[in-house]
Scaffold this active site. Structure first.
Site, short mmCIF file in Angstrom:
data_model
loop_
_atom_site.label_atom_id
_atom_site.label_comp_id
_atom_site.label_asym_id
_atom_site.label_seq_id
_atom_site.Cartn_x
_atom_site.Cartn_y
_atom_site.Cartn_z
N ASP A 155 -0.96 -1.21 -3.88
CA ASP A 155 -2.12 -1.75 -3.72
C ASP A 155 -2.87 -0.22 -3.06
OD1 ASP A 155 -4.38 -3.27 -2.69
OD2 ASP A 155 -3.65 -3.44 -0.48
N GLY A 214 -9.92 -5.29 6.82
CA GLY A 214 -9.57 -5.40 8.16
C GLY A 214 -10.00 -6.86 8.92
N ASP A 250 -7.18 3.35 -7.36
CA ASP A 250 -8.60 3.24 -6.55
C ASP A 250 -9.16 4.42 -6.62
OD1 ASP A 250 -10.51 2.70 -4.85
OD2 ASP A 250 -9.50 2.05 -3.10
N ASN A 265 -7.02 -10.77 -2.27
CA ASN A 265 -6.21 -9.77 -1.57
C ASN A 265 -6.25 -10.32 -0.03
OD1 ASN A 265 -5.78 -8.46 -3.68
ND2 ASN A 265 -6.45 -6.40 -2.85
N SER A 306 0.84 -1.17 -0.01
CA SER A 306 -0.03 -0.14 -0.08
C SER A 306 0.85 1.13 0.16
CB SER A 306 -0.95 0.10 1.23
OG SER A 306 -0.20 0.17 2.44
N SER A 312 -5.02 -9.08 6.33
CA SER A 312 -5.22 -9.08 7.85
C SER A 312 -4.78 -10.65 8.53
CB SER A 312 -6.73 -8.76 8.03
OG SER A 312 -6.92 -7.60 7.88
P1 13P Z 1 -7.89 -7.86 4.54
O1 13P Z 1 -8.05 -6.75 5.46
O2 13P Z 1 -9.18 -8.75 4.32
O3 13P Z 1 -6.86 -8.79 4.46
O4 13P Z 1 -7.84 -7.31 2.99
C1 13P Z 1 -6.81 -6.87 2.33
C2 13P Z 1 -6.82 -6.20 1.10
O5 13P Z 1 -8.03 -5.94 0.60
C3 13P Z 1 -5.79 -5.32 0.67
O6 13P Z 1 -6.05 -4.43 -0.48
O1 G3H Z 2 -6.42 -2.75 1.80
C1 G3H Z 2 -5.39 -2.11 2.62
C2 G3H Z 2 -4.45 -2.97 3.09
O2 G3H Z 2 -4.74 -3.89 4.02
C3 G3H Z 2 -3.29 -2.15 3.23
O3 G3H Z 2 -3.43 -1.67 4.95
O4 G3H Z 2 -2.68 0.76 4.64
O5 G3H Z 2 -2.36 -0.43 6.62
O6 G3H Z 2 -0.86 -0.86 4.60
P1 G3H Z 2 -2.08 -0.33 5.20
ZN ZN Z 3 -7.91 -3.81 -0.56
#
Ligand code: 13P
Ligand code: G3H
Ligand code: ZN
Length: 326
Positions: free
Chosen positions: A96, A193, A118, A271, A59, A274
């Protein structure tokens, strides 16, 4: 930024061929988020040992955390590590939830082979225009682009969406046609999350909206679809976290059966962030609780890495179906 680096120099691949194969054979490519060395080692080892392709996902905030100039070298190191472990696998480095053209451009110029723009929170026309701008730039470098239609609940970097709204299938064809994106993230009831749904004890979370997914598939047959927010929030990790001093009582995720069903559709990227965080946190809590005098990071990050390897292998083999595809 230091000198420009493109992914082809790093031994990475874009997601094009990965998705074609996954769609054809009926599985989903795992996209695991990382921001540190042990996560990267764990993901690569787990994917090499299960002979799975992998999308390493970062991310915007994770990129800052890891340091942008270090990331291309980590990715090149991941390629070398896979070879050294005896079974090279296709590896993509993906941004991401990119939130701006400039961020996508910087990533493309520093070794990313795939980016997500996004614009899902923007009005439809603006989302299309921004996505088109990123696609035009990315395709000149053979970088693949993921767009998004519909909004997931939960936290995506700095954007917190209180409410989700499902993807409107009637918008998909125009979006895909006008933007030229290579894949599309859709909202069918997953969420980001570890607290995805509010359910009473013993109650099942609401099922995913497979009817929306089917409508999308009808409108853009054979087009690669992405599921975000797809962690199962694996109960054994939540239990271990709670046992060793944590407090995550209401954590709940997407059932594995729902995800398995999704892999049989146009969904070819799933993806997971979490679940990796939970696996590592559970292992770290256990070590520190049982050995309160321990202060060598290898003694708790090592077990955390092992836990992540086991999680990745389990998911690839039993949920995504990506094991033994390389
Ligand atoms: P989770 O929080 O369900 O693992 O999703 C992660 C995600 O979509 C990252 O882009
Ligand atoms: O969708 C988001 C991902 O879980 C990334 O999370 O922005 O805390 O790195 P982050
Ligand atoms: Zn995501």
């Amino acid at each position: 930024m230091p000198n420009k680096i493109y992914y082809q120099e790093l031994g990475l691949v874009n997601t094009g061929e990965m998705f074609r194969k996954a769609l054809h054979e009926g599985y989903a490519v795992p996209a695991y988020n990382f921001n540190n060395l042990e996560q990267l080692q764990g993901i690569i080892t787990g994917c090499v040992e299960s002979k799975s392709p992998v999308i390493l996902q970062v991310s915007g905030s994770a990129r800052k955390y890891a340091h942008a100039a270090l990331l291309p070298h980590l990715a090149a190191g991941a390629v070398a590590m896979a070879e050294d472990l005896g079974h090279p696998i296709p590896i993509a480095l993906h941004l991401d939830h990119g939130n701006a053209f400039e961020l996508c451009r910087d990533c493309i110029e520093s070794g990313f082979s795939s980016v997500m723009i996004d614009g899902s929170h923007l009005p439809f026309e603006q989302n299309m225009a921004l996505t088109r701008q990123v696609v035009d730039f990315a395709h000149d470098f053979d970088v693949t682009v993921e767009g998004e239609l519909g909004v997931l609940a939960g936290i995506e970097d700095d954007v917190v969406a209180e409410r989700s709204h499902f993807t409107r299938p009637e918008e998909v064809e125009e979006f895909v046609g006008q933007t030229g994106v290579d894949s599309l993230a859709i909202s069918i009831g997953t969420s980001h999350g570890a607290y995805k749904f509010k359910v009473r004890p013993g109650e099942d979370p609401p099922p995913l909206r497979f009817d929306i997914l089917e409508e999308v598939e009808k409108r853009v047959p054979g087009f690669p679809v992405v599921l975000h927010g797809a962690s199962s929030v694996m109960p054994e990790y939540v239990a271990a976290i709670n046992r060793y001093g944590g407090s995550m009582d209401d954590a709940v995720g997407i059932s594995e059966d729902q995800l398995r069903r999704a892999t049989q559709s146009a969904v070819c990227k799933i993806n997971i962030d979490s679940d990796g965080r939970l696996a590592m946190t559970a292992a770290i809590r256990k070590v520190l609780s049982e050995h309160p005098g321990e202060f060598d990071p290898r003694k708790y990050l090592g077990p955390a890495r092992e836990a992540l390897i086991a999680m990745v292998k389990y998911k690839n083999a039993n949920v995504l179906g990506s094991a033994n595809r390389v």
